[in-house]
Design a protein around this motif. Structure first.
Motif, PDB file in Angstrom:
ATOM      1  N   THR A 113     -99.677  82.766 -28.166  1.00  0.00           N
ATOM      2  CA  THR A 113     -99.751  81.819 -29.270  1.00  0.00           C
ATOM      3  C   THR A 113     -98.426  81.777 -30.008  1.00  0.00           C
ATOM      4  O   THR A 113     -97.464  82.449 -29.630  1.00  0.00           O
ATOM      5  CB  THR A 113    -100.903  82.190 -30.229  1.00  0.00           C
ATOM      6  OG1 THR A 113    -101.131  81.114 -31.142  1.00  0.00           O
ATOM      7  CG2 THR A 113    -100.596  83.464 -30.997  1.00  0.00           C
TER       8      THR A 113
ATOM      9  N   THR B 174     -95.747  79.404 -33.116  1.00  0.00           N
ATOM     10  CA  THR B 174     -95.115  78.112 -33.400  1.00  0.00           C
ATOM     11  C   THR B 174     -93.599  78.200 -33.457  1.00  0.00           C
ATOM     12  O   THR B 174     -92.923  77.179 -33.371  1.00  0.00           O
ATOM     13  CB  THR B 174     -95.618  77.546 -34.749  1.00  0.00           C
ATOM     14  OG1 THR B 174     -95.392  78.517 -35.775  1.00  0.00           O
ATOM     15  CG2 THR B 174     -97.090  77.201 -34.686  1.00  0.00           C
ATOM     16  N   THR B 175     -93.041  79.397 -33.609  1.00  0.00           N
ATOM     17  CA  THR B 175     -91.591  79.530 -33.745  1.00  0.00           C
ATOM     18  C   THR B 175     -90.923  79.627 -32.383  1.00  0.00           C
ATOM     19  O   THR B 175     -91.573  79.825 -31.355  1.00  0.00           O
ATOM     20  CB  THR B 175     -91.224  80.778 -34.565  1.00  0.00           C
ATOM     21  OG1 THR B 175     -91.557  81.950 -33.799  1.00  0.00           O
ATOM     22  CG2 THR B 175     -91.986  80.816 -35.885  1.00  0.00           C
TER      23      THR B 175
ATOM     24  N   SER C   6     -91.655  82.798 -30.449  1.00  0.00           N
ATOM     25  CA  SER C   6     -93.055  83.092 -30.146  1.00  0.00           C
ATOM     26  C   SER C   6     -93.289  83.164 -28.643  1.00  0.00           C
ATOM     27  O   SER C   6     -92.525  82.622 -27.831  1.00  0.00           O
ATOM     28  CB  SER C   6     -93.967  82.021 -30.748  1.00  0.00           C
ATOM     29  OG  SER C   6     -93.838  80.789 -30.048  1.00  0.00           O
TER      30      SER C   6
ATOM     31  N   TYR D  97     -93.848  79.575 -27.203  1.00  0.00           N
ATOM     32  CA  TYR D  97     -92.601  78.829 -26.984  1.00  0.00           C
ATOM     33  C   TYR D  97     -91.931  79.304 -25.699  1.00  0.00           C
ATOM     34  O   TYR D  97     -91.474  78.501 -24.876  1.00  0.00           O
ATOM     35  CB  TYR D  97     -91.671  79.010 -28.177  1.00  0.00           C
ATOM     36  CG  TYR D  97     -90.401  78.184 -28.081  1.00  0.00           C
ATOM     37  CD1 TYR D  97     -90.339  76.905 -28.639  1.00  0.00           C
ATOM     38  CD2 TYR D  97     -89.273  78.680 -27.435  1.00  0.00           C
ATOM     39  CE1 TYR D  97     -89.187  76.145 -28.540  1.00  0.00           C
ATOM     40  CE2 TYR D  97     -88.111  77.924 -27.325  1.00  0.00           C
ATOM     41  CZ  TYR D  97     -88.073  76.655 -27.886  1.00  0.00           C
ATOM     42  OH  TYR D  97     -86.930  75.906 -27.775  1.00  0.00           O
TER      43      TYR D  97
ATOM     44  N   LYS E  27    -102.603  77.900 -24.536  1.00  0.00           N
ATOM     45  CA  LYS E  27    -102.321  78.406 -25.879  1.00  0.00           C
ATOM     46  C   LYS E  27    -103.557  79.065 -26.497  1.00  0.00           C
ATOM     47  O   LYS E  27    -104.671  78.575 -26.356  1.00  0.00           O
ATOM     48  CB  LYS E  27    -101.839  77.275 -26.785  1.00  0.00           C
ATOM     49  CG  LYS E  27    -101.308  77.772 -28.122  1.00  0.00           C
ATOM     50  CD  LYS E  27    -100.804  76.629 -28.994  1.00  0.00           C
ATOM     51  CE  LYS E  27    -100.199  77.185 -30.292  1.00  0.00           C
ATOM     52  NZ  LYS E  27     -99.805  76.101 -31.219  1.00  0.00           N
TER      53      LYS E  27
ATOM     54  N   GLU F  18    -106.961  74.758 -32.917  1.00  0.00           N
ATOM     55  CA  GLU F  18    -106.304  75.971 -33.395  1.00  0.00           C
ATOM     56  C   GLU F  18    -107.330  76.903 -34.043  1.00  0.00           C
ATOM     57  O   GLU F  18    -108.262  76.445 -34.723  1.00  0.00           O
ATOM     58  CB  GLU F  18    -105.218  75.626 -34.418  1.00  0.00           C
ATOM     59  CG  GLU F  18    -103.997  74.959 -33.810  1.00  0.00           C
ATOM     60  CD  GLU F  18    -103.259  75.885 -32.857  1.00  0.00           C
ATOM     61  OE1 GLU F  18    -103.197  77.101 -33.115  1.00  0.00           O
ATOM     62  OE2 GLU F  18    -102.749  75.384 -31.838  1.00  0.00           O
TER      63      GLU F  18
ATOM     64  N   GLU G   9     -99.203  82.387 -40.675  1.00  0.00           N
ATOM     65  CA  GLU G   9     -99.126  81.352 -39.655  1.00  0.00           C
ATOM     66  C   GLU G   9     -99.683  80.030 -40.171  1.00  0.00           C
ATOM     67  O   GLU G   9     -99.255  78.955 -39.751  1.00  0.00           O
ATOM     68  CB  GLU G   9     -99.884  81.793 -38.403  1.00  0.00           C
ATOM     69  CG  GLU G   9     -99.834  80.813 -37.237  1.00  0.00           C
ATOM     70  CD  GLU G   9     -98.437  80.607 -36.686  1.00  0.00           C
ATOM     71  OE1 GLU G   9     -98.220  79.624 -35.965  1.00  0.00           O
ATOM     72  OE2 GLU G   9     -97.552  81.442 -36.977  1.00  0.00           O
TER      73      GLU G   9
ATOM     74  N   ARG H  76     -96.823  78.148 -41.517  1.00  0.00           N
ATOM     75  CA  ARG H  76     -95.999  77.590 -40.445  1.00  0.00           C
ATOM     76  C   ARG H  76     -96.635  76.328 -39.864  1.00  0.00           C
ATOM     77  O   ARG H  76     -95.968  75.312 -39.655  1.00  0.00           O
ATOM     78  CB  ARG H  76     -95.789  78.630 -39.344  1.00  0.00           C
ATOM     79  CG  ARG H  76     -94.999  79.861 -39.750  1.00  0.00           C
ATOM     80  CD  ARG H  76     -94.633  80.664 -38.512  1.00  0.00           C
ATOM     81  NE  ARG H  76     -93.994  81.927 -38.837  1.00  0.00           N
ATOM     82  CZ  ARG H  76     -94.622  83.093 -38.845  1.00  0.00           C
ATOM     83  NH1 ARG H  76     -95.913  83.154 -38.567  1.00  0.00           N
ATOM     84  NH2 ARG H  76     -93.973  84.210 -39.145  1.00  0.00           N
ATOM     85  N   ARG H  77     -97.936  76.410 -39.600  1.00  0.00           N
ATOM     86  CA  ARG H  77     -98.618  75.260 -39.008  1.00  0.00           C
ATOM     87  C   ARG H  77     -98.574  74.055 -39.945  1.00  0.00           C
ATOM     88  O   ARG H  77     -98.356  72.920 -39.509  1.00  0.00           O
ATOM     89  CB  ARG H  77    -100.079  75.607 -38.722  1.00  0.00           C
ATOM     90  CG  ARG H  77    -100.288  76.509 -37.525  1.00  0.00           C
ATOM     91  CD  ARG H  77    -101.765  76.685 -37.301  1.00  0.00           C
ATOM     92  NE  ARG H  77    -102.059  77.787 -36.401  1.00  0.00           N
ATOM     93  CZ  ARG H  77    -103.249  78.372 -36.320  1.00  0.00           C
ATOM     94  NH1 ARG H  77    -104.232  77.962 -37.090  1.00  0.00           N
ATOM     95  NH2 ARG H  77    -103.453  79.358 -35.475  1.00  0.00           N
TER      96      ARG H  77
ATOM     97  N   VAL I 216     -95.167  72.470 -39.912  1.00  0.00           N
ATOM     98  CA  VAL I 216     -94.954  71.722 -38.676  1.00  0.00           C
ATOM     99  C   VAL I 216     -95.770  70.438 -38.685  1.00  0.00           C
ATOM    100  O   VAL I 216     -95.283  69.354 -38.320  1.00  0.00           O
ATOM    101  CB  VAL I 216     -95.309  72.587 -37.449  1.00  0.00           C
ATOM    102  CG1 VAL I 216     -95.326  71.745 -36.179  1.00  0.00           C
ATOM    103  CG2 VAL I 216     -94.309  73.731 -37.307  1.00  0.00           C
TER     104      VAL I 216
END
Length: 341
Positions: free
Chosen positions: A115, A117-118, A121, A124, A144, A261, A268, A271-272, A275
């Motif tokens: 999992t 988002t950066t 990660s 990614y 994911k 999600e 997190e 972050r989400r 984004v």
């Protein structure tokens, strides 16, 4: 699980952004924590600052109090497991007294799920790096938020311009552990193996305790150092929502099957939201431009709710003393000899 809006009432919107105290042996300011040195002690002030994508985003009401007290709660769990750490006691909702140790400049990240988002990660890396992260080959065909067959350890270096993934092989060769291995009386390989064993032991503990409370410890980072006696010591924080990702167990399977999600109780979430608001992690945009007061208040509620779910208690948010008064008292006790290990 809905987050209680009553947690966001105005009387609780107290924030600590910056602490000014010049009467310490040294001061180190991090993204969230400010460290004030007093000979063999340090006072760690946990502010309400929040950062993500290696950028400052603002302040989350009561965040520092939750992080500080939750770390204390987890350090008590480490005592039960006979894992050495630097923590001594909480001296203010936002301040802990700890032992000074030589901190190893690595973050030891343990991941139980695919999992993130950066750009550092696992997800990614899975999408962009031919299934490799920190020299590890991840299985093909994963999606994911899927659980790994076994937790993987993916360390990063601690850099001013952003942490960088590093492989086990590189750690053993590039000299980053040489000084610490020498002080500990171990070879570099022996020290790194002890770090690996300790990190995986802590992660197993964290997952077990989280599961008992209806949560999933998804991934986390640990920091370690070597004390004056050469012992490996856990430092910084353990299993807080800033260094760890937590999902709500009850809704995970349903959301995973639906391709949604998971329900998160950690940083997190911020972050989400950033984004989703339009921030591109691969751009030169400032993520702070996408942060709203509503988002910060929602984050505050989630921090408080995670503390309640994990500990069964309510975090202490108020103190009759300011942080500066507490630091002055520590300095006075240290000079007079009242402060001793």
């Amino acid at each position: 699980m809905p987050i209680s809006r009553s947690l966001q009432s105005k009387p609780l919107r107290r924030t600590i952004h910056h602490v000014q105290f010049d009467n310490a042996d040294f001061v180190h300011r991090g993204k969230v924590r400010d460290s004030f040195g007093f000979d063999e002690f340090r006072a760690i002030v946990v502010s309400d600052r929040v950062s993500a994508f290696d950028r400052a985003l603002g302040v989350v009401p009561n965040k520092g109090s939750v992080l500080n007290q939750l770390a204390s709660w987890w350090f008590a769990k480490l005592d039960e497991e006979n894992v050495a750490h630097h923590f001594i006691k909480v001296v203010h909702p936002n301040v802990s007294l700890v032992r000074s140790v030589n901190v190893i400049p690595l973050e030891i990240i343990v991941r139980g799920y695919l999992t993130g988002t950066t750009t550092t990660s696992a997800w990614y890396a899975y999408q962009h790096s031919e299934r490799k992260i920190c020299g590890l080959e991840m299985p093909t065909g994963m999606v994911k938020n899927q659980c790994f067959d076994a937790p993987i350890l993916t360390p990063t270096t601690k850099e001013k311009d952003g942490d960088q993934p590093i492989s086990r092989e590189a750690i053993l060769k590039n000299g980053v552990l040489d000084e610490f291995a020498s002080k500990s009386g171990r070879s570099v390989k022996e020290l790194w193996e002890e770090i690996e064993v300790t990190a995986l032991k802590l992660f197993q503990l964290g997952q077990r305790v989280a599961d008992e409370r209806g949560l999933i410890l998804v991934d986390t980072k640990y920091e370690m150092g070597v004390d004056a006696s050469g012992n490996l010591v856990v430092v910084d924080e353990v299993h807080t929502p800033d260094c760890s990702r937590f999902w709500v167990c009850e809704s995970y399977e349903r959301r995973f099957k639906e391709g949604r999600e998971p329900e998160a109780l950690d940083k997190e979430f911020i972050r989400r939201m950033v984004v989703d608001a339009g921030f591109d992690v691969c751009s030169d945009q400032n993520p702070a431009d996408f942060v709203t007061e509503e988002l910060l208040d929602e984050a505050s509620a989630r921090y408080l709710e995670l503390y309640r779910m994990m500990t069964g208690e309510t975090a202490e948010l108020n103190s009759s003393d300011t942080v500066e008064q507490v630091l002055a008292r520590i300095r006075s006790d240290q000079k007079s000899g009242k402060l001793s290990l």
